[in-house]
Structure formats: structure tokens, C-alpha cells
Design an enzyme around this catalytic site. Structure first.
Site, short mmCIF file in Angstrom:
data_model
loop_
_atom_site.label_atom_id
_atom_site.label_comp_id
_atom_site.label_asym_id
_atom_site.label_seq_id
_atom_site.Cartn_x
_atom_site.Cartn_y
_atom_site.Cartn_z
N GLN A 9 12.75 27.88 9.29
CA GLN A 9 12.32 28.04 7.90
C GLN A 9 12.47 26.69 7.21
OE1 GLN A 9 14.19 31.36 5.89
NE2 GLN A 9 14.02 30.39 3.90
N HIS A 39 26.92 27.44 -1.35
CA HIS A 39 26.39 28.64 -0.73
C HIS A 39 26.51 28.61 0.79
CE1 HIS A 39 23.40 28.53 -4.33
NE2 HIS A 39 24.53 29.12 -4.69
N TYR A 95 14.48 21.28 2.61
CA TYR A 95 15.42 21.48 3.70
C TYR A 95 14.90 22.45 4.74
CZ TYR A 95 16.96 25.30 0.57
OH TYR A 95 17.01 26.39 -0.28
N ASN A 142 12.32 25.02 3.15
CA ASN A 142 12.29 25.35 1.73
C ASN A 142 12.14 24.09 0.90
OD1 ASN A 142 13.01 28.13 2.34
ND2 ASN A 142 15.06 27.37 2.72
N ARG A 199 0.81 -1.23 0.00
CA ARG A 199 0.00 0.00 0.00
C ARG A 199 0.84 1.27 0.00
NH1 ARG A 199 -2.78 -0.55 5.36
NH2 ARG A 199 -0.73 -1.38 5.80
N LYS A 205 21.44 23.37 7.98
CA LYS A 205 20.40 22.84 7.09
C LYS A 205 20.26 21.33 7.26
CE LYS A 205 21.35 26.34 3.59
NZ LYS A 205 21.90 26.57 2.25
N ASP A 230 26.42 31.55 -9.30
CA ASP A 230 27.36 30.47 -9.07
C ASP A 230 28.50 30.48 -10.10
OD1 ASP A 230 25.95 29.72 -6.83
OD2 ASP A 230 24.80 28.18 -7.88
#
Length: 182
Positions: free
Chosen positions: A46, A61, A130, A48, A23, A70, A169
Site C-alpha cells: 500500500q 501510531h 509512504y 499513501n 532543467r 513504513k 491523538d
């Protein structure tokens, strides 16, 4: 949940216990008490969700203010996820960890504050979710070159293929020129 050590002790792979049958499946993806026990006490403020196509590389980053830890996972597809230690006083300064995260393996990666972070999409497309320990502050965001020779990150690229990068980047800093943390 299983917390797996990496070559950088503060970066952890988190593997859920998955219960499934014909299932579907169920898994616990986060529990504060377990996370705090294995990764330290952090408050997430937060969350995202991004979607990217094959060959896109986002990162590396980090922010010099509103510094984010994160907790990352993939809900569709697969990415090669990378964390780079930017803490100058750390014994692992300038070292990186790379892990395949996918909807199939259901693993998560804890990337603590003080690390640069990026990922490369290895599947046709990927959705990436994240949680962050601080809010996004674009005015203090730094991007390090994905192919910095000092870092020598072993991205899973096919020979001669360059990843699809954002303008930000493309113009990232060399690791040696990037601001660090104490």
C-alpha cells in the site's frame, strides 16, 4: 542510494543520489535489491499520500494487527519524523529516532514493523508519501501520547506552542499503557 545508520539499528535513513541541472533533477527513490540488502526483505502492499499544515502533529501510531513497516518521505515542505521502538524484547525498546525529512533534502526513513510512527510539520505545509508493508486496519490502530514523559521526544516546537492534534491523538495512551510487540 546511501543507507545511513541511526541510533536504532533497524531504523535507516535513505539518501538518494540526485542528478540535476537548470532543467530540474532526477533521483532513484527505491530499488528492491538495495532496500532488501540494507533493510531486510519486505513487500510493500500500500502507498499513501497526505497533506498537512504547519503545526500539525500526526501520531504516534501503530497497529497491533496488520503490522506495518513504513518507508516515508516528504515531497513538499518539511517534517520532523519520529519512530519509537515498541518491541519489548528489543535492546532499544522505548527509544526513539527523530529525523528532519524535506522535499529539499530528499531523505527517506525506513520505520520497521514493531515501531510507532509520527511526524510534526515544521514548514507552512507538507506532503508526505509512504509505502506500507501491510494494509491499514483502523480497528487495531493505537495512538501513543506525543508528549509522553517516559519517551521525552524532543519535538522541534517553539516554547509554549502546542501542536495541532486530531481527537484520536489528543486521547492517546501513555507509553506504559500501550500494547507492545514481542
Amino acid at each position: 542510494m546511501k543507507f545511513i545508520e541511526t541510533s536504532i539499528p533497524d531504523v535507516k535513513i535513505i539518501e538518494p543520489q540526485v542528478f540535476g541541472d537548470e532543467r530540474g533533477f532526477f533521483m532513484e527513490t527505491f530499488r528492491t535489491t538495495l532496500f532488501n540488502e540494507h533493510c531486510g526483505v519486505h513487500e510493500f502492499v500500500q502507498e499513501n499520500h497526505s497533506k498537512s499544515s504547519h503545526g500539525i502533529l500526526r501520531g504516534l501510531h501503530y497497529q497491533t494487527e496488520n503490522i506495518q513497516g513504513k518507508l516515508v518521505r516528504v515531497t513538499k515542505g518539511e517534517v520532523f519524523d519520529v519512530a519509537v521502538d515498541m518491541r519489548a524484547s528489543s535492546p532499544t525498546f522505548g527509544q526513539w529516532v527523530g529525523v528532519l525529512l524535506s522535499a529539499e533534502n530528499k531523505r527517506q526513513l525506513w520505520v520497521p514493523e514493531g515501531f510507532a510512527h509520527g511526524f510534526y510539520v515544521t514548514s507552512d505545509e507538507a506532503e508526505f508519501v509512504y509505502k506500507c508493508t501491510d494494509v491499514y486496519n483502523p480497528t487495531t490502530e493505537i495512538s501513543i501520547k506525543w508528549d509522553d514523559p517516559t519517551l521525552s521526544i524532543d519535538w522541534p516546537l517553539k516554547e509554549g506552542i502546542k501542536p495541532n492534534l486530531s481527537a484520536k491523538d489528543e486521547s492517546g495512551l501513555l507509553f506504559s499503557k500501550a500494547p507492545t510487540f514481542k
